[in-house]
Design a protein around this motif. Structure first.
Motif, PDB file in Angstrom:
ATOM      1  N   ALA A  30     -14.137  14.950 -19.343  1.00 57.97           N
ATOM      2  CA  ALA A  30     -14.418  15.751 -20.538  1.00 57.97           C
ATOM      3  C   ALA A  30     -13.145  16.302 -21.163  1.00 57.97           C
ATOM      4  O   ALA A  30     -13.041  16.409 -22.387  1.00 57.97           O
ATOM      5  N   GLY A  31     -12.170  16.631 -20.332  1.00 60.66           N
ATOM      6  CA  GLY A  31     -10.905  17.139 -20.856  1.00 60.66           C
ATOM      7  C   GLY A  31     -10.844  18.657 -20.874  1.00 60.66           C
ATOM      8  O   GLY A  31     -11.854  19.360 -20.700  1.00 60.66           O
ATOM      9  N   GLU A  32      -9.649  19.160 -21.080  1.00 62.28           N
ATOM     10  CA  GLU A  32      -9.409  20.604 -21.072  1.00 62.28           C
ATOM     11  C   GLU A  32     -10.209  21.305 -22.171  1.00 62.28           C
ATOM     12  O   GLU A  32     -10.360  20.804 -23.276  1.00 62.28           O
ATOM     13  N   GLY A  33     -10.705  22.486 -21.827  1.00 61.59           N
ATOM     14  CA  GLY A  33     -11.347  23.333 -22.824  1.00 61.59           C
ATOM     15  C   GLY A  33     -12.801  23.050 -23.101  1.00 61.59           C
ATOM     16  O   GLY A  33     -13.439  23.786 -23.871  1.00 61.59           O
ATOM     17  N   LYS A  34     -13.366  22.008 -22.515  1.00 62.98           N
ATOM     18  CA  LYS A  34     -14.771  21.677 -22.760  1.00 62.98           C
ATOM     19  C   LYS A  34     -15.659  22.411 -21.752  1.00 62.98           C
ATOM     20  O   LYS A  34     -15.330  22.522 -20.571  1.00 62.98           O
ATOM     21  N   ILE A  35     -16.792  22.876 -22.215  1.00 60.80           N
ATOM     22  CA  ILE A  35     -17.761  23.572 -21.370  1.00 60.80           C
ATOM     23  C   ILE A  35     -18.755  22.546 -20.830  1.00 60.80           C
ATOM     24  O   ILE A  35     -19.324  21.760 -21.593  1.00 60.80           O
ATOM     25  N   LEU A  36     -18.962  22.566 -19.516  1.00 60.26           N
ATOM     26  CA  LEU A  36     -19.887  21.627 -18.891  1.00 60.26           C
ATOM     27  C   LEU A  36     -21.072  22.386 -18.299  1.00 60.26           C
ATOM     28  O   LEU A  36     -20.898  23.340 -17.540  1.00 60.26           O
ATOM     29  N   LEU A  37     -22.270  21.937 -18.651  1.00 58.41           N
ATOM     30  CA  LEU A  37     -23.515  22.566 -18.228  1.00 58.41           C
ATOM     31  C   LEU A  37     -24.309  21.572 -17.398  1.00 58.41           C
ATOM     32  O   LEU A  37     -24.540  20.444 -17.839  1.00 58.41           O
ATOM     33  N   GLU A  38     -24.729  21.991 -16.226  1.00 51.91           N
ATOM     34  CA  GLU A  38     -25.514  21.108 -15.344  1.00 51.91           C
ATOM     35  C   GLU A  38     -26.990  21.297 -15.646  1.00 51.91           C
ATOM     36  O   GLU A  38     -27.533  22.391 -15.499  1.00 51.91           O
TER      37      GLU A  38
ATOM     38  N   ASN B 267     -28.169  14.186 -23.511  1.00 48.55           N
ATOM     39  CA  ASN B 267     -28.777  12.851 -23.638  1.00 48.55           C
ATOM     40  C   ASN B 267     -28.099  11.813 -22.746  1.00 48.55           C
ATOM     41  O   ASN B 267     -27.321  10.973 -23.199  1.00 48.55           O
ATOM     42  N   ASP B 268     -28.400  11.864 -21.438  1.00 54.27           N
ATOM     43  CA  ASP B 268     -27.951  10.863 -20.471  1.00 54.27           C
ATOM     44  C   ASP B 268     -26.447  10.603 -20.526  1.00 54.27           C
ATOM     45  O   ASP B 268     -25.984   9.463 -20.477  1.00 54.27           O
ATOM     46  N   ILE B 269     -25.675  11.663 -20.626  1.00 48.98           N
ATOM     47  CA  ILE B 269     -24.219  11.530 -20.671  1.00 48.98           C
ATOM     48  C   ILE B 269     -23.700  11.176 -19.285  1.00 48.98           C
ATOM     49  O   ILE B 269     -24.111  11.753 -18.281  1.00 48.98           O
ATOM     50  N   ASP B 270     -22.797  10.210 -19.225  1.00 50.11           N
ATOM     51  CA  ASP B 270     -22.164   9.848 -17.962  1.00 50.11           C
ATOM     52  C   ASP B 270     -20.650   9.917 -18.109  1.00 50.11           C
ATOM     53  O   ASP B 270     -20.124  10.287 -19.168  1.00 50.11           O
ATOM     54  N   GLU B 271     -19.951   9.568 -17.050  1.00 50.57           N
ATOM     55  CA  GLU B 271     -18.494   9.655 -17.054  1.00 50.57           C
ATOM     56  C   GLU B 271     -17.881   8.765 -18.134  1.00 50.57           C
ATOM     57  O   GLU B 271     -16.942   9.167 -18.838  1.00 50.57           O
TER      58      GLU B 271
ATOM     59  N   THR C 235     -19.216   7.843 -20.938  1.00 49.10           N
ATOM     60  CA  THR C 235     -19.475   8.444 -22.248  1.00 49.10           C
ATOM     61  C   THR C 235     -18.439   9.511 -22.560  1.00 49.10           C
ATOM     62  O   THR C 235     -17.922   9.588 -23.679  1.00 49.10           O
ATOM     63  N   LEU C 236     -18.122  10.330 -21.571  1.00 52.64           N
ATOM     64  CA  LEU C 236     -17.140  11.392 -21.795  1.00 52.64           C
ATOM     65  C   LEU C 236     -15.762  10.816 -22.118  1.00 52.64           C
ATOM     66  O   LEU C 236     -15.054  11.334 -22.990  1.00 52.64           O
ATOM     67  N   TYR C 237     -15.381   9.749 -21.421  1.00 50.20           N
ATOM     68  CA  TYR C 237     -14.096   9.117 -21.740  1.00 50.20           C
ATOM     69  C   TYR C 237     -14.118   8.505 -23.136  1.00 50.20           C
ATOM     70  O   TYR C 237     -13.121   8.539 -23.864  1.00 50.20           O
ATOM     71  N   SER C 238     -15.259   7.956 -23.523  1.00 53.97           N
ATOM     72  CA  SER C 238     -15.349   7.362 -24.862  1.00 53.97           C
ATOM     73  C   SER C 238     -15.245   8.439 -25.938  1.00 53.97           C
ATOM     74  O   SER C 238     -14.669   8.215 -27.003  1.00 53.97           O
ATOM     75  N   PHE C 239     -15.791   9.629 -25.659  1.00 55.54           N
ATOM     76  CA  PHE C 239     -15.649  10.733 -26.614  1.00 55.54           C
ATOM     77  C   PHE C 239     -14.178  11.082 -26.819  1.00 55.54           C
ATOM     78  O   PHE C 239     -13.749  11.376 -27.933  1.00 55.54           O
ATOM     79  N   LYS C 240     -13.405  11.055 -25.730  1.00 56.55           N
ATOM     80  CA  LYS C 240     -11.983  11.384 -25.841  1.00 56.55           C
ATOM     81  C   LYS C 240     -11.235  10.378 -26.710  1.00 56.55           C
ATOM     82  O   LYS C 240     -10.204  10.700 -27.303  1.00 56.55           O
TER      83      LYS C 240
ATOM     84  N   ASP D 263     -12.833  10.575 -32.559  1.00 50.19           N
ATOM     85  CA  ASP D 263     -12.675  11.858 -33.217  1.00 50.19           C
ATOM     86  C   ASP D 263     -14.042  12.539 -33.170  1.00 50.19           C
ATOM     87  O   ASP D 263     -15.027  12.001 -33.675  1.00 50.19           O
ATOM     88  N   HIS D 264     -14.137  13.690 -32.510  1.00 55.66           N
ATOM     89  CA  HIS D 264     -15.421  14.387 -32.433  1.00 55.66           C
ATOM     90  C   HIS D 264     -15.183  15.881 -32.416  1.00 55.66           C
ATOM     91  O   HIS D 264     -14.049  16.358 -32.269  1.00 55.66           O
ATOM     92  N   ARG D 265     -16.258  16.645 -32.574  1.00 58.43           N
ATOM     93  CA  ARG D 265     -16.175  18.102 -32.584  1.00 58.43           C
ATOM     94  C   ARG D 265     -17.078  18.737 -31.530  1.00 58.43           C
ATOM     95  O   ARG D 265     -17.472  19.894 -31.662  1.00 58.43           O
ATOM     96  N   LEU D 266     -17.409  17.990 -30.498  1.00 61.95           N
ATOM     97  CA  LEU D 266     -18.253  18.497 -29.431  1.00 61.95           C
ATOM     98  C   LEU D 266     -17.463  19.493 -28.584  1.00 61.95           C
ATOM     99  O   LEU D 266     -16.323  19.229 -28.209  1.00 61.95           O
ATOM    100  N   THR D 267     -18.076  20.611 -28.301  1.00 62.22           N
ATOM    101  CA  THR D 267     -17.403  21.638 -27.506  1.00 62.22           C
ATOM    102  C   THR D 267     -17.985  21.770 -26.105  1.00 62.22           C
ATOM    103  O   THR D 267     -17.315  22.283 -25.206  1.00 62.22           O
ATOM    104  N   SER D 268     -19.229  21.339 -25.920  1.00 68.64           N
ATOM    105  CA  SER D 268     -19.918  21.501 -24.637  1.00 68.64           C
ATOM    106  C   SER D 268     -20.780  20.282 -24.364  1.00 68.64           C
ATOM    107  O   SER D 268     -21.229  19.602 -25.299  1.00 68.64           O
ATOM    108  N   PHE D 269     -21.029  20.040 -23.078  1.00 67.08           N
ATOM    109  CA  PHE D 269     -21.853  18.902 -22.687  1.00 67.08           C
ATOM    110  C   PHE D 269     -22.883  19.349 -21.664  1.00 67.08           C
ATOM    111  O   PHE D 269     -22.539  19.977 -20.656  1.00 67.08           O
ATOM    112  N   GLY D 270     -24.140  19.030 -21.928  1.00 71.61           N
ATOM    113  CA  GLY D 270     -25.208  19.261 -20.974  1.00 71.61           C
ATOM    114  C   GLY D 270     -25.492  17.954 -20.251  1.00 71.61           C
ATOM    115  O   GLY D 270     -25.877  16.967 -20.876  1.00 71.61           O
TER     116      GLY D 270
END
Length: 550
Positions: free
Chosen positions: A166-174, A362-366, A368-373, A376-383
């Motif tokens: 996910a990278g620095e500064g992102k909030i992760l929710l289980e 929505n079924d985010i996996d590892e 997916t998180l690398y692809s977000f990096k 260009d996106h503005r997502l701040t948190s991931f559930g």
């Protein structure tokens, strides 16, 4: 619920929670072996066992050691009850009655445990826990120790990998409880995902039991349950302003602002039921207004309805928390949503709007998180749920528990596969660090050797390849296995989950970046001292039968 309970099930007959981590949480063969030891009068022979794994999970080059606090709690509460004995007698009807008296006399304070510090990065073949004591008792605790360490370490490692992705500064929710392998799996996952770096859980019981921050807002069903603004009661959607000076009617203000927002965003119409649901939710949680905006149309309805209610809340002095998107192209939608928020923020001169959270699920996996990096996106948190708590990419770590010494004599397991060979004898383990503070390698030695010294060269040997060897002059040396349990019981202060979580972060910082990368990570070196290398190969030759060629 007793203090320190780590795993619970609800008993509908008593209305109570009770621990399932108890002596009978084991495989039957542990008890049948104990009977065999007892019958042979071997049960009190001194023995040494080691718990370790052979391969890092998820095609990575590190693992996070977890579960030690649960192991300590298990040992502290170890009691074989009369009911346990009655059941075992039904399972082993031919066993001599005195054996069951022996089982009930067992005391885990006869054991000595050395272990890594919980939250440490760890590596294949390096003992995580060393258990010493009477043979039968050491054997009896095997399965329970494995089940307490295996999944805890696996899911914590998975959580760390998601955090790195996910990278620095992102909030992760289980968000994994509903997809976990039963209530026990859900609780364990919530606990050790937090240890692995996740910021909060949706699991309320885990929050209560372990003090983990809990987060959650609403599902699509809440939004779907509203069909029109007529369902709202003016009195129930009226708020006191933050300063208490005035009453704010969210319904009236939201109706006013939705027309203004639609003009600014050039949106012809939004879903009225969705707007009603947002107003209702805002009246319930004005200081934590975060809503799901993709029930009907994220861009064409959801974001406008959110902004209208956020602006109404602003009149009362409340700042909306954010939005969640649960479907579609999450990265692209986050950009559009952010741009629309900025447009309204600039037009109405409300700067704080730009800082609201944009949460993706929505079924985010590892991957997916690398692809977000990479986008260009503005997502701040991931559930994140299913892929996290089920460890979908690798559902088991594969820790093993092997005897390495009996009555002071080394034991060694041989196999067709060299990878399954065990290192004989009681051992010490040291982590050697370079001048920059990075871990260079883990060095395993016999327990007879002196401790390596700082800035003095020590010969480090590959366990199996005689030509792979090197001298290392460490700038710092850390003894990995330290006493945690003995005749007086627990020998350490049990760290809180927050402290273990912090130690995970600190421990990870000692690894070079190339060891932690996803693609082709550099292997970490686990080496033997020259004496242990020679001892290993001597024992190998002594124990391996000589073949016959015809």
């Amino acid at each position: 619920m007793s203090p320190g309970t780590t795993t619970v099930l609800f008993d509908p007959d008593t209305g109570m929670y009770g621990t399932v981590v108890q002596p009978l949480l084991t495989d039957l063969y542990q008890i049948t072996m104990c009977y065999g030891y007892w019958k042979s009068n071997k049960h009190n022979q001194s023995s040494v066992f080691e718990l370790f794994f052979r391969k890092n999970p998820f095609q990575g080059e590190f693992t996070i050691f977890c579960g030690l606090r649960d192991v300590i709690m298990y040992l502290e509460n170890f009691v074989i009850s009369d009911e346990d004995v009655d059941y075992l007698k039904s399972v082993m009807p031919t066993a001599e009655p005195e054996f069951f008296d022996y089982l009930q006399s067992l005391d885990t304070k006869q054991l000595k445990l050395r272990a890594m510090k919980e939250g440490s990065v760890c590596f294949p073949r390096v003992p995580l826990i060393c258990v010493e004591g009477p043979l039968a008792l050491c054997q009896l605790v095997e399965t329970t120790l494995l089940t307490l360490v295996n999944f805890a370490s696996l899911v914590a490692t998975n959580a760390v990998r998601f955090k790195l992705a996910a990278g620095e500064g992102k909030i992760l929710l289980e968000f994994g409880l509903r997809r976990a392998q039963g209530p026990d799996g859900g609780l364990t996952a919530s606990k050790y995902c937090y240890v692995g770096g996740f910021d909060a859980t949706s699991n309320v019981l885990a929050g209560k039991m372990y003090g983990i921050p809990v987060k959650g807002t609403q599902a699509h069903s809440f939004v779907n349950s509203f069909t029109s603004l007529a369902e709202l009661d003016n009195g129930k959607v009226t708020l006191k302003s933050v300063d208490g000076d005035k009453d704010i009617n969210l319904l009236e203000l939201s109706i006013k602002y939705i027309e203004e927002v639609k003009k600014i965003l050039d949106i012809p119409e939004t879903h009225e039921g969705e707007l009603a649901s947002f107003i209702s939710y805002a009246s319930s949680f004005p200081d934590a207004f975060l809503v799901l905006i993709d029930t009907y149309n994220t861009i064409g309805s959801g974001i406008a309805n959110f902004l209208a209610v956020a602006l109404a809340l602003n009149q009362a002095g409340f700042k909306a928390s954010g939005v969640r998107i649960d479907s579609g192209d999450l990265a692209y939608q986050s950009l559009v949503v952010y741009n629309l928020i900025c447009l309204v923020s600039d037009r109405l001169d409300i700067a704080w709007l730009k800082s609201v959270s944009i949460v993706a699920s929505n079924d985010i996996d590892e991957e997916t998180l690398y692809s977000f990096k990479d986008q260009d996106h503005r997502l701040t948190s991931f559930g994140i749920g299913t892929n996290l708590v089920t460890c979908l990419n690798q559902p088991a770590l594969g820790c093993v528990y092997k005897i390495v010494e009996i009555d002071g004599k080394p034991c060694m397991k041989l196999a067709q596969e060299v990878s399954k060979l065990t290192f004989p004898g009681k051992k010490n383990v040291y982590r050697l660090y370079g001048a920059q503070g990075n871990a260079i390698l883990d060095l395993i030695s016999t327990d007879r050797e002196p401790t390596p010294e700082v800035n003095k060269p020590v010969l480090c040997r590959d366990p199996f390849l005689a030509t792979k060897r090197a001298f290392c002059s460490p700038a710092k040396i850390q003894e990995i296995l330290t006493p945690v349990w003995g005749h007086e019981g627990c020998l350490i202060t049990i760290s809180s989950l927050k402290e273990v979580r912090q130690y995970v972060l600190d421990s990870l910082k000692t690894l070079r970046a190339d060891l932690k990368r996803k693609l082709n990570p550099t292997p970490y070196k686990v080496s033997l001292t020259h004496e242990l290398f020679e001892f290993l190969h001597e024992q190998w030759l002594q124990n391996a039968p000589i073949g016959q060629l015809d």
